[in-house]
Design an enzyme around this catalytic site. Sequence first.
Site, PDB file in Angstrom:
ATOM      1  N   PHE A  67     -11.902  -4.021 -89.854  1.00 38.60           N
ATOM      2  CA  PHE A  67     -11.483  -4.514 -88.650  1.00 38.60           C
ATOM      3  C   PHE A  67     -11.276  -5.845 -88.683  1.00 38.60           C
ATOM      4  O   PHE A  67     -12.380  -6.597 -88.938  1.00 38.60           O
ATOM      5  CB  PHE A  67     -12.576  -3.749 -87.429  1.00 38.60           C
ATOM      6  CG  PHE A  67     -12.130  -4.501 -86.282  1.00 38.60           C
ATOM      7  CD1 PHE A  67     -11.011  -3.619 -85.472  1.00 38.60           C
ATOM      8  CD2 PHE A  67     -12.531  -5.741 -85.611  1.00 38.60           C
ATOM      9  CE1 PHE A  67     -10.811  -4.046 -84.079  1.00 38.60           C
ATOM     10  CE2 PHE A  67     -11.903  -5.845 -84.351  1.00 38.60           C
ATOM     11  CZ  PHE A  67     -11.211  -5.191 -83.828  1.00 38.60           C
ATOM     12  N   ASP A  89     -13.833 -12.057 -94.303  1.00 38.56           N
ATOM     13  CA  ASP A  89     -13.978 -12.085 -92.969  1.00 38.56           C
ATOM     14  C   ASP A  89     -15.472 -11.931 -92.478  1.00 38.56           C
ATOM     15  O   ASP A  89     -16.116 -10.875 -92.647  1.00 38.56           O
ATOM     16  CB  ASP A  89     -13.007 -10.689 -92.143  1.00 38.56           C
ATOM     17  CG  ASP A  89     -13.248 -10.719 -90.656  1.00 38.56           C
ATOM     18  OD1 ASP A  89     -14.063 -11.579 -90.116  1.00 38.56           O
ATOM     19  OD2 ASP A  89     -12.717  -9.895 -90.118  1.00 38.56           O
ATOM     20  N   LYS A 134     -17.847 -14.901 -83.835  1.00 42.05           N
ATOM     21  CA  LYS A 134     -18.982 -14.235 -82.992  1.00 42.05           C
ATOM     22  C   LYS A 134     -20.025 -15.146 -82.584  1.00 42.05           C
ATOM     23  O   LYS A 134     -20.003 -15.859 -81.545  1.00 42.05           O
ATOM     24  CB  LYS A 134     -19.196 -12.775 -83.405  1.00 42.05           C
ATOM     25  CG  LYS A 134     -18.193 -11.803 -83.228  1.00 42.05           C
ATOM     26  CD  LYS A 134     -18.757 -10.498 -83.269  1.00 42.05           C
ATOM     27  CE  LYS A 134     -17.780  -9.421 -83.090  1.00 42.05           C
ATOM     28  NZ  LYS A 134     -16.643  -8.948 -83.667  1.00 42.05           N
TER      29      LYS A 134
HETATM   30  C1  LIG Z   1     -15.021  -9.011 -83.806  1.00 42.57           C
HETATM   31  C2  LIG Z   1     -14.369  -8.906 -85.126  1.00 42.57           C
HETATM   32  C3  LIG Z   1     -12.985  -9.551 -85.290  1.00 42.57           C
HETATM   33  C4  LIG Z   1     -12.463 -10.002 -83.868  1.00 42.57           C
HETATM   34  O1  LIG Z   1     -13.007 -10.975 -83.199  1.00 42.57           O
HETATM   35  P1  LIG Z   1     -12.608 -11.240 -81.741  1.00 42.57           P
HETATM   36  O2  LIG Z   1     -13.148 -12.459 -81.369  1.00 42.57           O
HETATM   37  O3  LIG Z   1     -12.970 -10.015 -80.820  1.00 42.57           O
HETATM   38  O4  LIG Z   1     -11.098 -11.529 -81.782  1.00 42.57           O
HETATM   39  C5  LIG Z   1     -12.737  -9.646 -86.499  1.00 42.57           C
HETATM   40  N1  LIG Z   1     -13.323  -9.362 -87.472  1.00 42.57           N
HETATM   41  C6  LIG Z   1     -14.546  -8.966 -87.576  1.00 42.57           C
HETATM   42  C7  LIG Z   1     -15.091  -8.521 -88.770  1.00 42.57           C
HETATM   43  C8  LIG Z   1     -15.069  -8.588 -86.352  1.00 42.57           C
HETATM   44  O5  LIG Z   1     -16.352  -7.857 -86.361  1.00 42.57           O
END
Ligand SMILES: *Cc1c(COP(=O)(O)O)cnc(C)c1O
Length: 398
Positions: A137, A222, A251
Amino acid sequence: MEFSKIKELDSRNYMTVFNRQNLCFTHGKGCKLYDVAGKEYTDFVAGIAVNVLGHCHPALTEAIKAQADKFLHISNLYYGAEQSAMCEKLLDGTIFDRVFLCNSGAEANEGALKLIRKYYYNRGERRPKILSALQSFHGRTLATATLTGQSKYSAPYAPLPEGIVHIPYNDFEAFKAAVDDSVGAVFLETIQGESGVVPADYEYLVNVYAFCRSKGILLAVDEVQTGMGRTGKFFGFENYGIQPDIVTLAKGLAGGVPIGAVLARGEAADAFRPGDHGSTFGGNPLACAAASAVLDVVKDEAFLADVRKKGEHFKAGLAPLSKHNFVKDIRGTGLMVGLELAPELPGAQVVGKMASAGFLLNCAGRNTLRFVPPLIISEAEIDDMCGNLAELFAKTNI
Ligand SMILES: *Cc1c(COP(=O)(O)O)cnc(C)c1O
């Protein structure tokens, strides 16, 4: 406003993208949240791994208030002390040379994708392909939804950006087989969060890293969810002893104020030229003041050691639950823990019952209860939740 009125307005006005729980909160303190009826909850969601210092942490609240008294926003047209100070704190002691600031995880990953493409254009190399893992994700913009290895997030929005190829996660042979001269980068999470707290195998990530090094392929990690001390290291990749070229954060970085960051090292850190990328809000004084306050707390070896200790305590507390045949697996690192349930016991049902008992949990992919509490959670709060979950499971017959 009455809760019924809040719900009525939401259902009338907001675009129909969310399945919300039947809960509404008025305020919080530490790891506790209070709902419209005054009921207290212990928060194991933390705004989905955002509120690393819990709610109303004095240092964070004070930093935000002090900044609000000066100004909230100026512009990247000008220099800013808050931004310069925060970026220095963020990069200090890391392997990274430069940072770009934006407002969310998706935006950080979008920036990383652009950085990768620009890096190869600068070099005059045609390597447009970017590999990404199935079940990953990476966000909800068109490019990051495409990068996300779950077609439900991207298929409804076709046509999609080109050049992204998905490979099975934790399968080094499949990764190697997917690499050819057109591959410029691989994009991975160290623990797949949204799809159910699935960690990268140690061997897998170390092998991918070594292979990338040998072929001159950029490794982008990420860390939007796994960063900011979540796993007991500042970056999740530190658990693997690897050195990615690019990493993204968001986050938890400003403890609840929207922010995103792209960090890069070496030649990748210098790939953008003036005008190549930008953001109106990115790195604004409010977000940077908040992030500075969070970094002061989190980027501290004693704090991180405590996260590791509490993480071990947490998994030890959950371990006895594996005696239930509907508990499939308990996994994770630090304070990012997943408990996978058999399909016969829908996670949403457990989340609802635990809310009634005063504990906020979340169900991620693979029917997995995801525990990502504030990093300041106490062992007593962890024990309390594990005890209540054990009671609930003892009453569950399937
Ligand atoms: C939450 C998340 C995102 C997206 O972040 P947003 O602030 O909602 O755009 C991207 N990558 C990972 C691994 C995430 O947990």
